[in-house]
Design an enzyme around this catalytic site. Structure first.
Site, PDB file in Angstrom:
ATOM      1  N   ASP A   1      -0.420  -4.663 -25.355  1.00  9.86           N
ATOM      2  CA  ASP A   1      -0.620  -6.110 -25.946  1.00  9.86           C
ATOM      3  C   ASP A   1      -0.380  -6.224 -27.622  1.00  9.86           C
ATOM      4  O   ASP A   1       0.001  -7.141 -27.832  1.00  9.86           O
ATOM      5  CB  ASP A   1      -2.063  -6.241 -25.704  1.00  9.86           C
ATOM      6  CG  ASP A   1      -1.990  -6.679 -24.329  1.00  9.86           C
ATOM      7  OD1 ASP A   1      -1.519  -7.582 -23.768  1.00  9.86           O
ATOM      8  OD2 ASP A   1      -3.237  -6.191 -23.623  1.00  9.86           O
TER       9      ASP A   1
ATOM     10  N   GLU B   1      -6.050  -4.056 -29.904  1.00  9.76           N
ATOM     11  CA  GLU B   1      -4.674  -4.753 -29.256  1.00  9.76           C
ATOM     12  C   GLU B   1      -4.280  -5.947 -29.735  1.00  9.76           C
ATOM     13  O   GLU B   1      -3.536  -6.778 -29.136  1.00  9.76           O
ATOM     14  CB  GLU B   1      -4.904  -4.544 -27.686  1.00  9.76           C
ATOM     15  CG  GLU B   1      -5.889  -5.068 -27.101  1.00  9.76           C
ATOM     16  CD  GLU B   1      -6.060  -4.559 -25.680  1.00  9.76           C
ATOM     17  OE1 GLU B   1      -5.037  -4.428 -25.063  1.00  9.76           O
ATOM     18  OE2 GLU B   1      -7.124  -4.768 -25.064  1.00  9.76           O
TER      19      GLU B   1
ATOM     20  N   HIS C   1       0.933  -1.075   0.026  1.00  6.31           N
ATOM     21  CA  HIS C   1      -0.007   0.164  -0.042  1.00  6.31           C
ATOM     22  C   HIS C   1       0.971   1.279   0.170  1.00  6.31           C
ATOM     23  O   HIS C   1       0.528   2.264  -0.586  1.00  6.31           O
ATOM     24  CB  HIS C   1      -0.935   0.052   1.319  1.00  6.31           C
ATOM     25  CG  HIS C   1      -1.870  -1.005   1.305  1.00  6.31           C
ATOM     26  ND1 HIS C   1      -2.204  -1.585   2.425  1.00  6.31           N
ATOM     27  CD2 HIS C   1      -2.723  -1.598   0.266  1.00  6.31           C
ATOM     28  CE1 HIS C   1      -3.043  -2.746   1.960  1.00  6.31           C
ATOM     29  NE2 HIS C   1      -3.474  -2.546   0.854  1.00  6.31           N
TER      30      HIS C   1
ATOM     31  N   CYS D   1      -3.381   4.255 -26.157  1.00 10.75           N
ATOM     32  CA  CYS D   1      -3.217   4.380 -24.609  1.00 10.75           C
ATOM     33  C   CYS D   1      -2.136   3.371 -24.017  1.00 10.75           C
ATOM     34  O   CYS D   1      -2.053   3.130 -22.908  1.00 10.75           O
ATOM     35  CB  CYS D   1      -4.693   4.063 -24.014  1.00 10.75           C
ATOM     36  SG  CYS D   1      -5.123   2.412 -24.307  1.00 10.75           S
TER      37      CYS D   1
ATOM     38  N   ARG E   1       5.026  -9.638 -23.246  1.00 15.18           N
ATOM     39  CA  ARG E   1       5.676  -8.531 -22.728  1.00 15.18           C
ATOM     40  C   ARG E   1       6.072  -8.456 -21.118  1.00 15.18           C
ATOM     41  O   ARG E   1       6.686  -7.489 -20.911  1.00 15.18           O
ATOM     42  CB  ARG E   1       4.330  -7.428 -22.718  1.00 15.18           C
ATOM     43  CG  ARG E   1       3.307  -7.862 -21.652  1.00 15.18           C
ATOM     44  CD  ARG E   1       1.889  -7.408 -22.053  1.00 15.18           C
ATOM     45  NE  ARG E   1       1.704  -6.434 -21.150  1.00 15.18           N
ATOM     46  CZ  ARG E   1       0.467  -5.479 -20.886  1.00 15.18           C
ATOM     47  NH1 ARG E   1      -0.502  -5.802 -22.077  1.00 15.18           N
ATOM     48  NH2 ARG E   1       0.255  -4.902 -19.853  1.00 15.18           N
TER      49      ARG E   1
HETATM   50  C1  PEP Z   1      -2.329  -2.105 -23.754  1.00 20.27           C
HETATM   51  O1  PEP Z   1      -2.568  -3.262 -23.994  1.00 20.27           O
HETATM   52  O2  PEP Z   1      -1.798  -1.252 -24.497  1.00 20.27           O
HETATM   53  C2  PEP Z   1      -3.344  -1.316 -22.588  1.00 20.27           C
HETATM   54  C3  PEP Z   1      -3.346  -0.132 -22.514  1.00 20.27           C
HETATM   55  O3  PEP Z   1      -3.730  -2.220 -21.570  1.00 20.27           O
HETATM   56  P1  PEP Z   1      -3.032  -2.995 -20.573  1.00 20.27           P
HETATM   57  O4  PEP Z   1      -1.769  -2.468 -20.594  1.00 20.27           O
HETATM   58  O5  PEP Z   1      -3.949  -2.830 -19.357  1.00 20.27           O
HETATM   59  O6  PEP Z   1      -3.208  -4.508 -21.086  1.00 20.27           O
HETATM   60 MG    MG Z   2      -4.020  -4.530 -23.199  1.00 21.84          MG
END
Ligand code: PEP
Ligand code: MG
Length: 802
Positions: free
Chosen positions: A675, A651, A411, A722, A685
Site C-alpha cells: 500500500d 502504509e 478451493h 511485510c 496497485r
Molecule cells: C501491504 O500493504 O504491504 C500489506 C502487507 O498489506 P496488504 O497487502 O494486505 O494490503
Molecule cells: Mg496493506
C-alpha cells in the site's frame, strides 16, 4: 415494438418432470447454482430460468435495487426481451415493480395492465403477459431488488406460489451477496498471481537456470502441448491419473438375487455410508481448512437425502432389478434429464448427480474411494475437483494437478498453492488418457502430454535442479539469517490460511510477521463470532509452538469486501471506507476480534497489528477499544497476555511523516509496502495500465522506509517490513542496508532471502544503502544497486528487470 422472435425466451425451456419436484429441490438447485457460478450476471440468469421453469411461468425477471438513487434496474430475465437487460430502469415511484419496493410487500395482478400503477416499458415486449406476481428481495432488512414472474394467461397466483416466490427471493438475496464475494476474491487473486509469476521468474533467473534454447520445438503428432493458467508454481513429471474414470454398467449385477427387502436394506446401508463419508469429509475440511465455508458438502448431503431419488431407486428394486442397476438407471435418468436442458450450466449439474451416484455405487460394490490409490508419481487430471476431493489432495502425495475448470480462487487452486503442488487449470483434459506421461509446468501454465524425449529431458533437468535448489535451501532451514559479518536478520512468514503454517515451519520461519485475518471473513456468510475466531487464532498460535504470531486486525474494503458488509459504491475504494476505518466504525465487530486475538494470546506469544493507520487519533481510539476489550475479558474471567505488544502498519504516507509521534503510542511498526508504494506514488496497485509506475525501488519509497526505520530504532522499538518487497531478492540489500532487522514474506521465499543475506557483509549493504538514498531517479537507484550487488559477489540479477 420488438419482434416476436426477439421476445422468445433465450432458450426453449424443456417441459420436464422436474417441475413437480418439491420446493426443496428447487431451492437446492438454486444453491447449487450459487456454489458453481463465477459471475453474478450469469448466475442470476440461470436462476430466473430455473424459477420460471419450476413455477411454470413464461417470464421470470430480477430487478436489482440501488439505494443511492433509489432506482431498480433489470438484471436478468427469461421471457422478456433480453436486450432490455440493463436498459430498463425505474424509480421506486414508477411501475408495479417500484410499487413492490414502496410497499415492501408482494404485489399480484391478474391483468397487470389494468393496475393503476402499471407502467409500460416498450423495450421489454411485456405486453403479451398479463398475470403478474412480484416479491421484494430483502437483504439484511434492506431492499435489494424485486423478483417477478409473469404469464400470458390471465390467472390468479395461489398462496402457495406467493410463498414459494418469497422463499426463492430470500435465497436470491444471499446469492447476490455470495456472488459479490466471489468477484472480490477473484480480483484479489489476480494480484496474488501476478506476484507469484514475478517471483517464479525471479527464482529461475537467480538460480541461473539455463535458458531454454531457441523456440519450443514443434510437438510431433500423438503428443500435445496444452496451454492453461498457472495456478500453483513448480514443475512435475509423472503419469496421468484421471479422477473421473467412472464405474460403468458393464460389470454391474443387473437382476437382484436377494429379496426386495434385503436389497433395499443394502441400498439404504450404502446410502447411509455415503452420507457418513460426506459428513466425515466435511469435518476433515474443517480440520485442514478451518477458514473455508464447507456448505458445498452440505448440499451434496442434501442431494443424497432427497427422497425422490431414493423412492425411484427402491421402486426399481421392487420391480426386480439389483440395487446397483436401479441406482445406475435412476442416476442416468437424472443425468439425461439435465443433459437435455438447453442451459449449459444445468447440463453440468448432471455431473454432480453422477458424482454422488458413483459414491453410492462404490459403497454398494465395496470399492475404494476414488483416487485413493494415488502414488507419489501421479499427476491428478480432473474436470473439476469437488470440495470432498480436496481432502484426497491433502492426503495424497501428488506430483501435480491438471484441471479443466476452476478459477485461481477455487478451493482446489488455493489448496494446491498452499500445499505447493504444481498446478495448471483451464486445460482441456480430453486429450489426456490414464497413464499418459505428463509434464506440468506450473510456472508457465503449460501441460505436455506424452512429450518427445528432448522436452522430457529438459524438464527432468529443470526438476532436478529445482529440487537440488530446494534441498540446498532447506539445508538452511535451521541456520540463522546472518550476514557474513554477524548481523542477524529475523525472517518471518506472511500467512493467510491455517494450512500455510506447514510451509512457514518447513521453510524455517522464525514467527508469523503478518497473519491476514480477512480470508475467513470473506469466505463465510457473516462476521465470525468471538468463539470461532478464538478457535482459529489459537490453532495458529499453538501451531507456531512458541514463536510469535502477529495477527493483523481486519483489513476489509478496497478490493476485499465480504458480501454481507453493505458498502455504498465508492469512486475511489482504496481511498475510501476501508480497513481500520471500517473497524473503528463497527466497534462491536472490531472489539469481538480484539477480544478473540487477546484470548489467543493465552496459548502463546501474540502481537496485535493495526492496518491503514493514517493519524495519531486513530491509534488513540484503537487503544481505547483494546482497553475496553481487556476489561471485558477481565470481567468474563478469560486469561490473556497482559503485555501483548501492539503495533501499527506504516502504509500510508501520513504515517511515515508522523512516525515519531506514532511510535510513542505503540510497541512496533510493520511497513506495508504494497500500500505504501501505491499511496506514495499515486499508482493503483491493481491497475495494469500503470503497473510500470509501481516501483519499489523509487527513491521516495526507499527514503520513506529508511526514515520510518530510523525513527523506530531511535525510539528503541521493533520494526519489520511485510509487503511483497520483503520477498524480492533485488530489494534485500537495500532493506537490510537501511537498518531493517526483520523481514516478513510468503514462506516460500524465506530460504532464497536467507541465502542471500548469508552471502553478504552488512557493512557493505549499509554503505550501498547510504549511496542509494542520495540518488534522485529510479534508473540511478537500480544501476547503483546492481553495480553494488555485482561488487559484493551477489548473483547477477540485472536480468530481472528486462
Ligand atoms: C501491504 O500493504 O504491504 C500489506 C502487507 O498489506 P496488504 O497487502 O494486505 O494490503
Ligand atoms: Mg496493506
Amino acid at each position: 415494438m420488438p419482434t416476436p422472435a426477439a421476445n422468445e425466451p433465450r432458450r426453449a425451456r424443456p417441459q420436464t418432470r422436474a417441475r413437480r419436484r418439491p420446493v426443496f429441490s428447487l431451492l437446492e438447485d438454486i444453491s447449487t447454482i450459487v456454489t458453481q457460478s463465477q459471475d453474478l450476471r450469469g448466475m442470476l440468469e440461470r436462476i430466473v430460468e430455473v424459477v420460471a421453469e419450476r413455477m411454470d411461468t413464461e417470464v421470470c425477471s430480477l430487478y436489482l435495487y440501488e439505494p443511492r438513487d433509489r432506482r431498480l434496474t433489470l438484471w436478468a430475465t427469461t421471457g422478456l426481451d433480453r436486450s432490455s437487460i440493463g436498459r430498463v430502469s425505474m424509480s421506486v415511484s414508477e411501475g408495479l415493480v417500484g410499487y413492490v419496493i414502496e410497499r415492501m410487500q408482494p404485489v399480484m395482478a391478474i391483468d397487470a395492465m389494468a393496475h393503476p400503477r402499471y407502467k409500460y416499458f416498450p423495450e421489454t415486449g411485456e405486453e403479451r403477459y398479463h398475470s403478474f406476481l412480484a416479491v421484494p428481495v430483502v437483504e439484511r432488512q434492506q431492499p435489494a431488488g424485486v423478483l417477478v414472474v409473469q404469464t400470458s394467461r390471465r390467472r390468479r397466483f395461489s398462496l402457495a406460489e406467493v410463498r414459494l416466490l418469497r422463499t426463492i427471493a430470500a435465497h436470491v438475496s444471499s446469492i447476490i451477496g455470495q456472488a459479490r464475494l466471489l468477484e472480490t476474491l477473484e480480483s484479489k487473486e489476480e494480484e496474488r498471481r501476478a506476484l507469484q509469476r514475478r517471483m517464479s521468474a525471479a527464482l529461475r533467473d537467480l538460480e541461473a537456470y539455463e535458458k531454454r534454447e531457441g523456440k519450443p520445438k514443434p510437438v510431433p503428432a500423438g503428443h500435445a502441448r496444452l496451454t492453461g493458467i498457472a495456478a500453483s508454481p513448480g514443475f512435475a513429471i509423472g503419469r496421468a491419473h484421471l479422477l473421473e474414470a467412472p464405474l460403468t454398467s458393464g460389470g454391474l449385477p443387473q437382476r437382484r438375487t436377494r429379496s426386495a427387502r434385503e436389497e433395499i436394506q443394502r441400498y439404504r446401508a450404502a446410502l447411509r455410508k455415503s452420507i457418513e463419508e460426506i459428513v466425515h469429509f466435511r469435518n476433515r475440511v474443517r480440520a485442514t481448512l478451518p477458514e473455508m465455508d464447507a456448505s458445498i458438502l452440505d448440499s451434496h448431503r442434501l442431494m443424497l437425502e432427497d427422497e425422490t431419488l431414493s423412492a425411484r431407486v427402491e421402486a426399481l428394486i421392487r420391480e426386480g432389478l439389483s440395487a446397483e442397476a436401479s441406482l445406475e438407471r435412476v442416476v442416468k435418468e437424472y443425468v439425461e434429464r439435465f443433459r437435455s436442458m438447453g442451459d449449459a450450466y444445468l447440463r453440468e449439474r448432471g455431473l454432480d448427480i453422477q458424482d454422488i451416484g458413483q459414491r453410492v455405487l462404490r459403497n454398494l460394490l465395496g470399492v475404494r474411494e476414488r483416487g485413493r490409490n494415488f502414488s507419489a508419481t501421479v499427476i491428478l487430471v480432473a474436470n473439476e475437483l469437488a470440495l470432498s476431493d480436496l481432502v484426497l489432495i491433502e492426503q495424497a502425495e501428488l506430483k501435480g494437478i491438471v484441471l479443466a475448470g476452476g478459477g485461481v480462487t477455487s478451493h482446489a487452486s488455493i489448496l494446491a498453492r498452499s500445499l505447493e503442488i504444481p498446478t495448471v487449470i483451464g486445460v482441456d483434459p480430453s486429450e489426456i488418457r490414464e497413464g499418459d506421461r505428463l509434464i506440468v509446468d506450473g510456472n508457465a501454465g503449460i501441460v505436455y502430454v506424452n512429450p518427445p524425449l528432448d522436452i522430457v529431458r529438459e524438464y527432468e533437468r529443470l526438476e532436478r535442479e529445482y529440487r537440488a535448489f530446494n534441498r540446498e535451501l532447506s539445508a538452511l532451514r535451521d541456520l540463522p539469517a546472518v550476514t557474513r559479518d554477524g548481523k542477524r536478520i529475523k525472517l518471518e512468514a506472511n500467512i493467510v490460511l491455517f494450512s500455510d503454517l506447514n510451509y512457514a515451519r518447513q521453510h524455517g520461519a522464525e514467527g508469523i510477521g503478518l497473519y491476514r485475518t480477512e480470508f475467513p471473513f470473506l469466505s463465510h456468510r457473516d462476521f465470525l463470532g468471538e468463539e470461532e475466531q478464538v478457535e482459529l487464532y489459537s490453532r495458529i498460535v499453538a501451531g507456531m509452538e512458541g514463536k510469535p504470531v502477529t495477527i493483523r486486525t481486519l483489513d476489509l474494503g478496497a478490493d476485499k469486501y465480504p458480501a454481507y458488509l453493505r458498502v455504498p459504491r465508492e469512486e475511489n475504494p482504496f481511498l475510501g471506507w476501508r480497513s481500520i476505518r471500517i473497524s473503528l466504525e463497527m466497534a462491536d465487530v472490531f472489539k469481538t476480534q480484539l477480544r478473540a486475538i487477546l484470548r489467543a494470546s493465552a496459548v502463546g506469544p501474540v502481537r496485535m497489528l493495526f492496518p491503514m493507520i493514517s493519524s495519531v487519533e486513530e491509534v488513540l481510539r484503537v487503544k481505547e477499544l483494546v482497553q475496553e476489550a481487556r476489561e471485558e475479558l477481565d470481567q468474563a474471567g478469560h486469561p490473556y497476555d497482559r503485555g501483548l505488544p501492539i503495533g501499527v502498519m506504516v502504509e500510508v504516507p501520513s504515517a511515515v511523516d508522523l512516525a515519531h509521534h506514532l511510535i510513542r503510542e505503540v510497541d512496533f511498526f510493520s511497513i506495508g509496502t504494497n500500500d505504501l508504494i501505491q499511496y506514495l506514488l499515486a499508482v493503483d496497485r491493481n491497475n495494469r495500465k500503470v503497473a510500470p509506475l509501481y516501483e519499489p525501488l523509487h527513491p521516495a519509497v526507499l527514503r520513506a522506509i529508511a526514515h520510518t526505520t530510523r525513527v523506530a530504532r531511535e525510539a528503541g522499538k521493533e520494526i519489520s517490513i511485510c509487503g511483497e518487497m520483503a520477498a524480492d531478492p533485488v530489494c534485500t540489500l537495500a532493506l537490510i542496508g537501511v537498518g531493517l532487522e526483520a523481514l516478513s514474506m510468503g514462506p516460500f521465499f524465506i530460504p532464497v532471502i536467507k541465502r542471500l543475506i548469508r552471502s553478504v557483509d552488512f557493512a557493505s549493504a549499509e554503505r550501498l544503502a547510504r549511496r542509494l538514498l542520495e540518488l534522485p531517479t529510479v534508473k540511478e537507484v537500480k544501476s547503483c544497486l546492481f553495480e553494488g550487488m555485482r561488487e559484493l559477489g551477489v548473483i547477477d540479477v540485472t536480468e530481472l528487470y528486462h
